[in-house]
Design a protein around this motif. Sequence first.
Motif, short mmCIF file in Angstrom:
data_model
loop_
_atom_site.label_atom_id
_atom_site.label_comp_id
_atom_site.label_asym_id
_atom_site.label_seq_id
_atom_site.Cartn_x
_atom_site.Cartn_y
_atom_site.Cartn_z
N VAL A 285 45.70 38.39 58.07
CA VAL A 285 45.87 37.70 56.80
C VAL A 285 45.75 38.70 55.67
O VAL A 285 45.38 39.86 55.87
CB VAL A 285 44.81 36.59 56.61
N ALA A 286 46.06 38.23 54.49
CA ALA A 286 46.02 39.11 53.33
C ALA A 286 44.58 39.46 52.97
O ALA A 286 43.66 38.70 53.20
CB ALA A 286 46.68 38.43 52.14
N GLU A 287 44.38 40.61 52.38
CA GLU A 287 43.08 41.04 51.89
C GLU A 287 43.19 41.25 50.39
O GLU A 287 44.25 41.55 49.86
CB GLU A 287 42.67 42.37 52.56
N PRO A 288 42.08 41.09 49.67
CA PRO A 288 42.14 41.35 48.24
C PRO A 288 42.50 42.81 47.97
O PRO A 288 42.24 43.69 48.80
CB PRO A 288 40.71 41.06 47.76
N VAL A 289 43.09 43.05 46.84
CA VAL A 289 43.41 44.42 46.45
C VAL A 289 42.12 45.23 46.40
O VAL A 289 41.11 44.79 45.86
CB VAL A 289 44.08 44.42 45.06
N SER A 292 37.10 49.64 43.39
CA SER A 292 35.89 50.45 43.48
C SER A 292 34.65 49.58 43.31
O SER A 292 33.56 49.95 43.68
CB SER A 292 35.90 51.54 42.39
N LYS A 293 34.82 48.38 42.74
CA LYS A 293 33.72 47.45 42.55
C LYS A 293 34.10 46.10 43.16
O LYS A 293 34.67 45.24 42.47
CB LYS A 293 33.40 47.28 41.06
N PRO A 294 33.83 45.90 44.44
CA PRO A 294 34.19 44.62 45.08
C PRO A 294 33.54 43.45 44.37
O PRO A 294 32.38 43.51 43.98
CB PRO A 294 33.63 44.78 46.50
N ASP A 295 34.28 42.39 44.19
CA ASP A 295 33.78 41.21 43.51
C ASP A 295 33.41 40.14 44.54
O ASP A 295 34.26 39.74 45.33
CB ASP A 295 34.85 40.67 42.55
N PRO A 296 32.17 39.65 44.54
CA PRO A 296 31.76 38.62 45.51
C PRO A 296 32.60 37.37 45.41
O PRO A 296 32.84 36.69 46.40
CB PRO A 296 30.29 38.35 45.12
N GLU A 297 33.06 37.02 44.20
CA GLU A 297 33.87 35.81 44.04
C GLU A 297 35.21 35.97 44.76
O GLU A 297 35.74 35.01 45.33
CB GLU A 297 34.12 35.51 42.56
N ALA A 298 35.77 37.20 44.76
CA ALA A 298 37.03 37.44 45.46
C ALA A 298 36.86 37.25 46.96
O ALA A 298 37.71 36.64 47.62
CB ALA A 298 37.54 38.86 45.16
N ALA A 299 35.75 37.74 47.49
CA ALA A 299 35.49 37.59 48.92
C ALA A 299 35.28 36.12 49.27
O ALA A 299 35.75 35.63 50.30
CB ALA A 299 34.26 38.42 49.32
N ASP A 300 34.58 35.39 48.40
CA ASP A 300 34.33 33.97 48.63
C ASP A 300 35.65 33.19 48.60
O ASP A 300 35.88 32.30 49.43
CB ASP A 300 33.39 33.45 47.54
N LEU A 301 36.53 33.55 47.66
CA LEU A 301 37.83 32.88 47.56
C LEU A 301 38.67 33.15 48.80
O LEU A 301 39.31 32.24 49.35
CB LEU A 301 38.55 33.38 46.30
N LEU A 302 38.68 34.39 49.27
CA LEU A 302 39.45 34.74 50.45
C LEU A 302 38.94 33.98 51.68
O LEU A 302 39.73 33.49 52.49
CB LEU A 302 39.38 36.25 50.71
N CYS A 303 37.61 33.86 51.80
CA CYS A 303 37.04 33.13 52.93
C CYS A 303 37.47 31.67 52.92
O CYS A 303 37.79 31.09 53.96
CB CYS A 303 35.51 33.23 52.89
N ARG A 328 45.52 31.00 39.68
CA ARG A 328 45.10 31.95 38.65
C ARG A 328 44.04 32.90 39.19
O ARG A 328 44.07 34.11 38.91
CB ARG A 328 44.56 31.16 37.44
N ARG A 329 43.10 32.36 40.00
CA ARG A 329 42.06 33.22 40.57
C ARG A 329 42.65 34.16 41.62
O ARG A 329 42.24 35.33 41.71
CB ARG A 329 40.97 32.36 41.19
N MET A 330 43.61 33.67 42.41
CA MET A 330 44.26 34.54 43.39
C MET A 330 44.96 35.70 42.70
O MET A 330 44.89 36.85 43.15
CB MET A 330 45.26 33.73 44.23
N LYS A 331 45.63 35.40 41.59
CA LYS A 331 46.33 36.45 40.85
C LYS A 331 45.33 37.45 40.25
O LYS A 331 45.56 38.66 40.26
CB LYS A 331 47.17 35.82 39.73
N ARG A 332 44.18 36.90 39.77
CA ARG A 332 43.17 37.76 39.16
C ARG A 332 42.65 38.81 40.15
O ARG A 332 42.42 39.96 39.80
CB ARG A 332 42.00 36.91 38.66
N TYR A 333 42.48 38.39 41.42
CA TYR A 333 41.91 39.29 42.41
C TYR A 333 42.96 39.92 43.33
O TYR A 333 42.61 40.59 44.31
CB TYR A 333 40.88 38.54 43.26
#
Length: 343
Positions: A285-289, A292-303, A328-333
């Motif tokens: 599956v896709a992974e966030p871009v 250098s500073k992983p965002d916990p919200e991006a990981a939570d959204l992907l999960c 919008r959040r998917m685009k942000r991350y």
Amino acid sequence: LLFLSALPPSKQAGESQQVPIDRQIPPPLAALSGGDPVLERQIERASRLVNSPISILLTGETGSGKEYFAKALHESSQRRAGPFVAVNCAAIPETLIESELFGYVPGSFSGAATKGRRGLIQQADGGTLFLDEIGDMPKSLQSRLLRVLSEKEVLPVGATRPIQVNIRVIAATHCHLETLVREGAFRDDLYYRLSGAHIMLPPVRDRQDLAWLIDHMLHLYGQKSADRKVTKLSHETMAILRSHSWPGNTRELRNVIEYATAVCHDNLVTPDDLPEYLTKTETRVAEPVKSSKPDPEAADLLCSLRTHHWNISATAAAMGISRVTLYRRMKRYGIAQPNHLDQ
């Protein structure tokens, strides 16, 4: 989550493995844990605050039970006879959130009801106002909410005189509000007003009482069934459930238990009765871009997207947000759907 509304036979109200005998935990709060030490510490802290006027901020991953923790606080307090009004700040369209929260007087805008309307804040008078996903509240309305918290009064849209309200405010978010404050997306004065006390809920994958949690759900769903028989799990099934990472937390666990108990035979859940994604190898599956500073919200959204097999509507519904907000959040991350990876 319905499983938080009653206690299984194995844990009686008021018990707590981590709390001194001289401090009695209110039954609604005691019902939230089966002995997980991290959660028990948070429950013990919360028990000291049930009748305090200070605001409480609940944080934790999506689906970790923040609203049900807030309900337990309300039901444990002297306000339990009053209303518990839950507001999902991410689910109300920005064009409506002001009138929904603060209400309006007759003729205040085109399309307004002829008799006006009491807002959700005023509806919570005498009880508890639960502001879920507070991090998604438009900044333009944060100053008005700050006044409600500081002055305990609300000014409906179109009104000239404020209305006094007696409310206890509990807010919740899976976001890191400190980061939003630093980025200028969230008012710092509102953040400090909301976080008079900070309670952090652990994710399911870190809870030591997972077996109790599963048994608790099975017990309650058994009570709801027509034959009143409690469904059991095979040892192999329990092993699968205990090894899963539960990115959707208690919400995902509830869905799995509800599905498995509905399709199983002879009140015994086997691995064949579990959703397929729990028993098969995960596909690419896709992974966030990378950042250098992983965002916990991006990981939570992907999960959450993975849990719902990249079904945008199902993911948005589970997170309590609109499809537009999710995109919008998917685009942000920089999160792309699997079939869009090579485009």
